[in-house]
Design an enzyme around this catalytic site. Structure first.
Site, mmCIF file in Angstrom:
data_model
loop_
_atom_site.group_PDB
_atom_site.id
_atom_site.type_symbol
_atom_site.label_atom_id
_atom_site.label_comp_id
_atom_site.label_asym_id
_atom_site.label_seq_id
_atom_site.Cartn_x
_atom_site.Cartn_y
_atom_site.Cartn_z
ATOM 1 C CG HIS A 56 19.808 -71.076 0.430
ATOM 2 N ND1 HIS A 56 19.418 -70.225 -0.575
ATOM 3 C CD2 HIS A 56 19.636 -70.384 1.577
ATOM 4 C CE1 HIS A 56 19.028 -69.067 -0.057
ATOM 5 N NE2 HIS A 56 19.146 -69.152 1.263
ATOM 6 C CG HIS A 58 19.585 -68.969 6.515
ATOM 7 N ND1 HIS A 58 20.307 -67.828 6.228
ATOM 8 C CD2 HIS A 58 18.782 -69.190 5.448
ATOM 9 C CE1 HIS A 58 19.933 -67.362 5.038
ATOM 10 N NE2 HIS A 58 19.021 -68.185 4.541
ATOM 11 N NE ARG A 60 18.236 -67.921 11.253
ATOM 12 C CZ ARG A 60 17.888 -67.292 10.157
ATOM 13 N NH1 ARG A 60 18.780 -66.610 9.461
ATOM 14 N NH2 ARG A 60 16.645 -67.342 9.722
ATOM 15 C CG ASP A 150 19.992 -65.884 1.054
ATOM 16 O OD1 ASP A 150 19.314 -65.712 0.031
ATOM 17 O OD2 ASP A 150 19.554 -66.400 2.092
ATOM 18 C CG HIS A 177 18.056 -62.487 -1.622
ATOM 19 N ND1 HIS A 177 17.468 -63.281 -0.670
ATOM 20 C CD2 HIS A 177 17.204 -61.447 -1.834
ATOM 21 C CE1 HIS A 177 16.305 -62.743 -0.323
ATOM 22 N NE2 HIS A 177 16.130 -61.631 -1.017
ATOM 23 C CG HIS A 230 15.597 -67.868 -2.474
ATOM 24 N ND1 HIS A 230 15.708 -66.717 -3.228
ATOM 25 C CD2 HIS A 230 16.164 -67.583 -1.267
ATOM 26 C CE1 HIS A 230 16.304 -65.787 -2.518
ATOM 27 N NE2 HIS A 230 16.594 -66.285 -1.332
ATOM 28 C CG ASN A 276 12.618 -62.189 0.781
ATOM 29 O OD1 ASN A 276 12.491 -62.360 -0.418
ATOM 30 N ND2 ASN A 276 13.269 -61.150 1.271
ATOM 31 C CG ASP A 303 15.847 -69.744 2.135
ATOM 32 O OD1 ASP A 303 16.739 -69.433 2.955
ATOM 33 O OD2 ASP A 303 15.043 -68.906 1.665
#
EC number: 3.5.2.3
Length: 428
Positions: A56, A58, A60, A150, A177, A230, A276, A303
């Site tokens: 997991h 990111h 971008r 997600d 998510h 998460h 989150n 995350d």
């Protein structure tokens, strides 16, 4: 490639041994190994683990290169001991077609600091109205097996059922998510005593738990795989534990920050703690640690959510949600799980390498440190303890909740298929 001899490493925290790498594979593990002309790395009792795998992350790119790129994100991953990461689909454009996932996959291959496996979106544009090109993404060069919206929940039960049915055909998994949107409108932090005292909109635990309960029942009905992203509440732990007791094919992850931090930190109104799902209570943290230890929660996933300075250095309500985590994950797990006696280093290897590689089907990763296996390895100085300095991060972003906090452990070396990506704490 020349041979590399790692001398005196504690493989999975055991007794010191030598590990000989020849090219892309481990040639031998044992005592008193030697190899003429080999590069020697003196481990001096440091712990050797299989390369970490993050299910997991990111990255971008494409679209938010001001936050992170595949290059900077994979450099951060190597610094944290990771040899493979799964890149989430909430990019611009969204990774909901074969073309976009192949772009991310190829960028990962070009930069070479770790393997990058794209995660495909479940629905077109993450909008929850139409299934994305799941089959085409799976059949692409990227070979996508994990799908997730997600950042947004697949809250429509019919859409979630269809996704589970679709990925079952090729053994894929839907990573949810879990956030009921109508129960979290305007939510700013965990709903509880602290949110009431601060006057901030609450994000109730039931918003997560109700979606998890629904989705494990859907997975049971369809006979498909579902993964919970998460997981953050004690109630969610009990639902997953119940589902596993019924034989439902569900796996779950917890983030390092949910293992350590609580909603009491929000009293500072520092947006670095805005995330989150939100930071929860001490009771939740205790339940998450116990569940990770007993296997109810399968893996740790970072995350890793980088944001530029201007998106976090502002008033709480306007700040973006998320924290970077690749470069501190192993230290937080050592602090919360190893030093508390809840996991040994073999357990860490399972939760941060072997199990995530198995769930995501990351070929060549999460393998035992033994002869004939790919040389994806991480060497950790577990005796080290020091303050976290975001200025030294390889990530493009600095939104860490640990700045200045003392944490244990430091990754000194990372090898990807026998090639060093990190040596003595410095990227190659």
């Amino acid at each position: 490639m020349s041979k590399i001899l790692i001398r005196g490493a504690r493989v999975l925290g055991g007794e010191p041994q030598d590990v000989l790498i020849d090219g892309e594979v481990v040639e031998a593990v044992g005592s008193g190994l030697s190899a003429e002309g080999a590069e020697v790395v003196e481990a001096d009792g440091k712990v050797l683990l299989p390369g970490l795998v993050d299910l997991h992350t990111h990255l971008r790119e494409p679209g938010r290169e001001d936050s992170e790129t595949v290059l900077t994100g994979t450099r951060a991953a190597a610094s944290g001991g990771f040899t493979a990461v799964f890149a989430m689909a909430n990019t611009f454009p969204v990774a909901d077609t074969a073309g976009v996932v192949e772009q991310v996959w190829r960028l990962g291959r070009e930069h070479g600091y770790c393997d990058v496996q794209p995660i495909g979106a479940v629905t077109v544009g993450l909008e929850g109205r139409k299934l994305a090109e799941l089959g085409a993404m799976h059949e692409s060069a990227a070979g996508v097996t994990v799908f997730s919206d997600d950042g947004k929940c697949v809250d429509d039960a019919v859409m979630m059922r269809r996704a589970l049915e679709y990925v079952k055909a090729f053994g894929g998994v839907v990573a949810q998510h879990a956030q009921e949107p109508r129960l979290t409108e305007g939510a700013q932090m965990n709903e509880g005593i602290v949110s009431a005292e601060l006057g901030l909109g609450g994000w109730p635990a039931v918003a997560e738990e109700s979606i998890i309960a629904r989705d494990v029942l859907l997975a049971e009905h369809v006979g498909s795989r579902v993964h919970i992203c998460h997981l953050s509440t004690a109630g969610s732990v009990e639902i997953v534990r119940w589902a596993k007791s019924r034989g439902i094919d569900v796996t779950a992850e917890v983030t390092p920050h949910h293992l350590l931090l609580t909603d009491e930190l929000v009293r500072s109104y520092d947006p670095v703690y805005k995330v989150n799902p939100p930071l929860r209570t001490e009771r939740d943290v205790h339940a998450l640690r116990e569940a990770l230890a007993d296997g109810t929660i399968d893996i740790v996933a970072t995350d890793h959510a980088p944001h530029p300075h201007e998106d976090k250095d502002c008033e709480w309500a306007a700040a973006a949600m998320g924290m970077v985590g690749l470069e501190t994950a192993l230290s937080v797990v050592q602090e919360t799980m190893v030093e508390t006696g809840l996991l040994d280093w073999a357990g860490v290897a399972d939760r941060m390498s072997q199990a995530p590689a198995r769930i995501g089907r990351a070929e060549g990763h999460g393998r035992p440190v033994s002869a004939g296996e790919p040389a994806n390895l991480t060497l950790v100085d577990t005796a080290y303890r020091g303050p976290v300095d975001p200025a030294g991060f390889a990530s493009r972003s600095r939104n860490t909740p640990y700045a200045g906090r003392e944490l244990p452990g430091r990754v000194t070396h990372t090898w990807l298929r026998g090639k060093a990506t990190l040596v003595d704490g410095k990227l190659t």
